[in-house]
Scaffold this motif. Structure first.
Motif, short mmCIF file in Angstrom:
data_model
loop_
_atom_site.label_atom_id
_atom_site.label_comp_id
_atom_site.label_asym_id
_atom_site.label_seq_id
_atom_site.Cartn_x
_atom_site.Cartn_y
_atom_site.Cartn_z
N LEU A 40 0.86 -1.18 0.00
CA LEU A 40 0.00 0.00 0.00
C LEU A 40 0.90 1.23 0.00
N GLY A 41 0.52 2.26 -0.75
CA GLY A 41 1.41 3.41 -0.80
C GLY A 41 0.73 4.72 -1.12
N ILE A 42 1.45 5.78 -0.79
CA ILE A 42 1.03 7.15 -1.10
C ILE A 42 2.23 7.90 -1.63
N ALA A 43 2.02 8.68 -2.69
CA ALA A 43 3.04 9.61 -3.17
C ALA A 43 2.39 10.97 -3.28
N VAL A 44 3.12 12.00 -2.89
CA VAL A 44 2.54 13.34 -2.83
C VAL A 44 3.59 14.40 -3.15
N GLN A 45 3.15 15.49 -3.80
CA GLN A 45 4.00 16.65 -4.09
C GLN A 45 3.21 17.90 -3.77
N SER A 46 3.90 18.93 -3.25
CA SER A 46 3.20 20.13 -2.84
C SER A 46 4.09 21.36 -2.83
N LYS A 47 3.46 22.52 -2.99
CA LYS A 47 4.12 23.81 -2.71
C LYS A 47 3.87 24.09 -1.22
N PHE A 48 4.51 23.29 -0.40
CA PHE A 48 4.31 23.30 1.05
C PHE A 48 5.50 22.58 1.64
N ILE A 49 6.09 23.11 2.67
CA ILE A 49 7.29 22.49 3.24
C ILE A 49 6.96 21.20 3.97
N ALA A 50 7.78 20.18 3.77
CA ALA A 50 7.68 18.90 4.50
C ALA A 50 6.29 18.28 4.42
N MET A 185 6.52 24.09 -6.94
CA MET A 185 6.95 22.87 -6.26
C MET A 185 7.78 23.21 -5.03
N GLN A 186 7.74 22.33 -4.05
CA GLN A 186 8.60 22.51 -2.88
C GLN A 186 8.99 21.20 -2.22
N SER A 187 8.01 20.32 -1.95
CA SER A 187 8.34 19.08 -1.24
C SER A 187 7.59 17.89 -1.84
N ALA A 188 8.07 16.71 -1.53
CA ALA A 188 7.44 15.48 -2.01
C ALA A 188 7.73 14.36 -1.02
N ASP A 208 9.89 4.88 3.31
CA ASP A 208 9.36 6.07 3.97
C ASP A 208 10.33 7.20 3.68
N LEU A 209 10.13 7.88 2.55
CA LEU A 209 11.11 8.82 2.01
C LEU A 209 10.49 10.20 1.85
N ARG A 210 11.27 11.23 2.20
CA ARG A 210 10.77 12.60 2.15
C ARG A 210 11.80 13.56 1.58
N VAL A 211 11.33 14.43 0.74
CA VAL A 211 12.12 15.56 0.25
C VAL A 211 11.40 16.79 0.76
N ASP A 212 11.92 17.43 1.79
CA ASP A 212 11.18 18.46 2.50
C ASP A 212 11.23 19.84 1.85
N ASP A 213 12.30 20.14 1.12
CA ASP A 213 12.42 21.47 0.51
C ASP A 213 13.41 21.38 -0.64
N HIS A 214 12.92 21.47 -1.87
CA HIS A 214 13.81 21.26 -3.02
C HIS A 214 13.19 21.93 -4.24
#
Length: 236
Positions: A40-50, A185-188, A208-214
């Protein structure tokens, strides 16, 4: 006298912290189940930190949830509890939103281990906002460039092959290629669960991987995912 002074000090402290509207989690996400691997999984991208600290929730053998827009983070654990009791994603969605006075600004996606899915977009979410669902997945987003973002995400997931992580990240990229979050874009983040597949086999957090600000968070997430997969390959 001292007691009265203490009350005044505490009252002053309370007033010194003004209530304010939290920033909207303007984002797009995909929630999915792979019946072959049972991941089961979720992937997300946002103009929002972390964004990974807010949106994705999942439990192996139960389900996965994305909670976004003006996210209600109680939706994650509540939904997992209801799914574990056999409730369908649609029934869970009704229970989550019917008691929430601010349901109009929420956005949610849910998938269970039967591949059943549900997506919800409150009427007060910032446009463009909406979602699409199908067998084993749902996609949703708000403050998007347009409906093509979620349509492209769905098409990518349905047509792609490979590991669930590959397919989820490819879906994010397809959404971004269609314009993504209209603000940028900001985080994913990527969360994939499977029973006993976490570090040392002690939990279910397989990825469980995060790109908080890029500047390019989806590409960076793909790089980190590929590196993580090399170090922690799929068990034989």
């Amino acid at each position: 006298m001292v007691r009265a002074l203490l009350v005044l000090i505490l009252a002053g402290c309370a007033q010194a912290v003004p209530s304010r509207e939290l920033p909207v989690v303007a984002t797009f996400s995909i929630v999915a189940y792979d019946p072959e691997s049972q991941e089961l999984g979720i992937a997300v991208q946002s103009k929002f930190i972390a964004v990974g600290a807010v949106v994705p929730w999942a439990k192996a053998g139960v389900g996965a949830i994305a909670t976004q827009s003006y996210a209600n983070t109680t939706y994650g654990p509540k939904a997992l509890e209801l799914l574990s009791k056999g409730e369908t994603p649609e029934a869970v969605m009704v229970k989550l939103t019917e008691d929430d006075k601010r349901a109009g600004v929420r956005q949610v996606g849910i998938v269970n281990t039967k591949g059943e899915s549900a997506t919800f977009t409150g009427q007060k979410c910032n446009s463009w906002a909406g979602g699409i669902k199908g067998d084993n997945f749902c996609c949703q987003g708000n403050i998007l460039a347009g409906e093509d973002v979620v349509k492209n995400m769905a098409k990518s997931f349905q047509e792609s092959k490979g590991d669930l992580g590959d397919r989820l990240i490819a879906s994010l990229q397809a959404g971004q290629d269609a314009g993504g979050d209209s603000r940028g874009m900001q985080s994913a983040a990527l969360l994939i669960v499977r029973d006993g597949w976490g570090y040392g086999g002690f939990n279910d957090r397989y990825r469980d991987l995060r790109v908080d600000d890029h500047a390019e968070p989806i590409k960076e997430l793909k790089r980190v995912y590929d590196l993580h997969r090399q170090i922690f390959p799929r068990p034989k």
